[in-house]
Design a protein around this motif. Structure first.
Motif, PDB file in Angstrom:
ATOM      1  N   LEU A  18       0.860  -1.181   0.000  1.00 41.47           N
ATOM      2  CA  LEU A  18       0.000   0.000   0.000  1.00 41.47           C
ATOM      3  C   LEU A  18       0.898   1.233   0.000  1.00 41.47           C
ATOM      4  CD1 LEU A  18      -2.505  -1.051   2.835  1.00 41.47           C
ATOM      5  CD2 LEU A  18      -2.606  -1.621   0.404  1.00 41.47           C
ATOM      6  N   HIS A  19       0.453   2.270  -0.692  1.00 41.85           N
ATOM      7  CA  HIS A  19       1.260   3.486  -0.816  1.00 41.85           C
ATOM      8  C   HIS A  19       0.466   4.666  -0.261  1.00 41.85           C
ATOM      9  CE1 HIS A  19       4.178   1.264  -3.154  1.00 41.85           C
ATOM     10  NE2 HIS A  19       3.168   0.720  -3.808  1.00 41.85           N
ATOM     11  N   THR A  20       1.019   5.300   0.757  1.00 41.16           N
ATOM     12  CA  THR A  20       0.296   6.359   1.455  1.00 41.16           C
ATOM     13  C   THR A  20       0.526   7.719   0.798  1.00 41.16           C
ATOM     14  OG1 THR A  20       2.076   6.946   2.991  1.00 41.16           O
ATOM     15  CG2 THR A  20       0.658   5.090   3.615  1.00 41.16           C
ATOM     16  N   ALA A  21      -0.380   8.640   1.064  1.00 41.78           N
ATOM     17  CA  ALA A  21      -0.280   9.986   0.497  1.00 41.78           C
ATOM     18  C   ALA A  21       0.931  10.743   1.024  1.00 41.78           C
ATOM     19  CB  ALA A  21      -1.559  10.770   0.798  1.00 41.78           C
ATOM     20  N   ASP A  22       1.478  10.320   2.188  1.00 41.73           N
ATOM     21  CA  ASP A  22       2.681  10.988   2.694  1.00 41.73           C
ATOM     22  C   ASP A  22       3.950  10.206   2.368  1.00 41.73           C
ATOM     23  OD1 ASP A  22       1.977   8.970   4.492  1.00 41.73           O
ATOM     24  OD2 ASP A  22       2.648  10.087   6.265  1.00 41.73           O
ATOM     25  N   GLY A  23       3.864   9.313   1.353  1.00 41.79           N
ATOM     26  CA  GLY A  23       5.067   8.756   0.760  1.00 41.79           C
ATOM     27  C   GLY A  23       5.602   7.480   1.361  1.00 41.79           C
ATOM     28  N   LEU A  24       4.818   6.752   2.141  1.00 44.68           N
ATOM     29  CA  LEU A  24       5.289   5.513   2.750  1.00 44.68           C
ATOM     30  C   LEU A  24       4.765   4.299   1.988  1.00 44.68           C
ATOM     31  CD1 LEU A  24       4.742   6.291   6.545  1.00 44.68           C
ATOM     32  CD2 LEU A  24       6.777   6.698   5.148  1.00 44.68           C
TER      33      LEU A  24
END
Length: 237
Positions: A18-24
């Motif tokens: 999963l790719h988060t909006a804050d880049g993780l």
């Protein structure tokens, strides 16, 4: 064959990111029914990682091992930021339930992009607080809370869920360490569509196969009632 604690039933299992909006990048697993499209989807939000919670916390691992085959459910488990398990460690650091809003959103985005149907959030302990604080997404059909402490999530979050209008079930152990059924019924009274189910003799961590079966049955009864009650035996393969 009797279904036991270690039983693993057939499923199409795949590691996911999963790719988060804050880049993780967060690590997880998606388990799908072995032969049919899923009737519904569970997104599992795990207990407190600073106290050992992770995607493999036992109720969730057993859900992934059983529910695709027994109830035609997709089970999406993942490690929130900074959390590790056998699958690996998600990037980032534990943020007390605040930065984890991006983790919840990333899981919902994955479900939407991959056309996973009828999404329900399942939260356990700390995970229930993520549900109540960050789970108000149009994709979400409802939520089931296991052992909600109502610690980081308070009355304002309950009021927000009441306004959200989606079904909410809280499974509350009789001997929970943080919130027991009488107090839970008082607190959740703010949410008209909420149902509090007290579970006799159970404790916060749902240790023991009888309690795991109760939890999985109650989830299935709400998410895919056609598959309720779950069998306790399956044919030998």
């Amino acid at each position: 064959m009797e279904i036991r604690a270690a039983t693993v039933l057939p499923a199409r299992r795949e590691p996911i990111e999963l790719h988060t909006a804050d880049g993780l990048t967060l690590v997880g697993e998606l388990a799908l029914p072995p032969e049919r499209p899923p009737a519904a989807t569970l997104i599992c939000l795990h207990p407190l990682p600073t106290h050992g919670g992770m995607m493999d916390s036992h109720v969730y691992k057993k859900a992934a091992n059983r529910l695709p085959a027994l109830a035609d459910l997709a089970v999406l488990r993942f490690n929130t930021r900074g959390t590790g398990s056998e699958r690996g460690t998600s990037q980032g650091a534990f943020d007390g339930g605040e930065g984890e809003r991006f983790d919840v959103a990333a899981a919902l985005e994955y479900a939407e992009f991959h056309d996973l149907p009828n999404v329900w959030l399942i939260g356990w302990s700390f995970g229930t607080e993520l549900v109540l604080k960050w789970g108000h997404d149009p994709l979400v059909r409802g939520a089931v809370l296991l052992s909600p402490p109502l610690h980081r999530a308070g009355d304002a979050d309950l009021d927000a869920w009441a306004a959200f209008g989606r079904p909410l079930t809280a499974l509350v152990p009789e001997f929970d360490d943080y919130l027991q059924p009488p107090q839970a019924r008082t607190r959740f009274a703010r949410v008209p569509q909420a149902e509090v189910v007290g579970v006799d003799d159970a404790k916060h961590l749902w240790v023991g196969e009888p309690y795991v079966r109760i939890v999985l049955d109650e989830i299935v009864r709400r998410v895919n009632p056609a598959a309720y009650p779950l069998p306790t035996e399956v044919a030998d393969s």
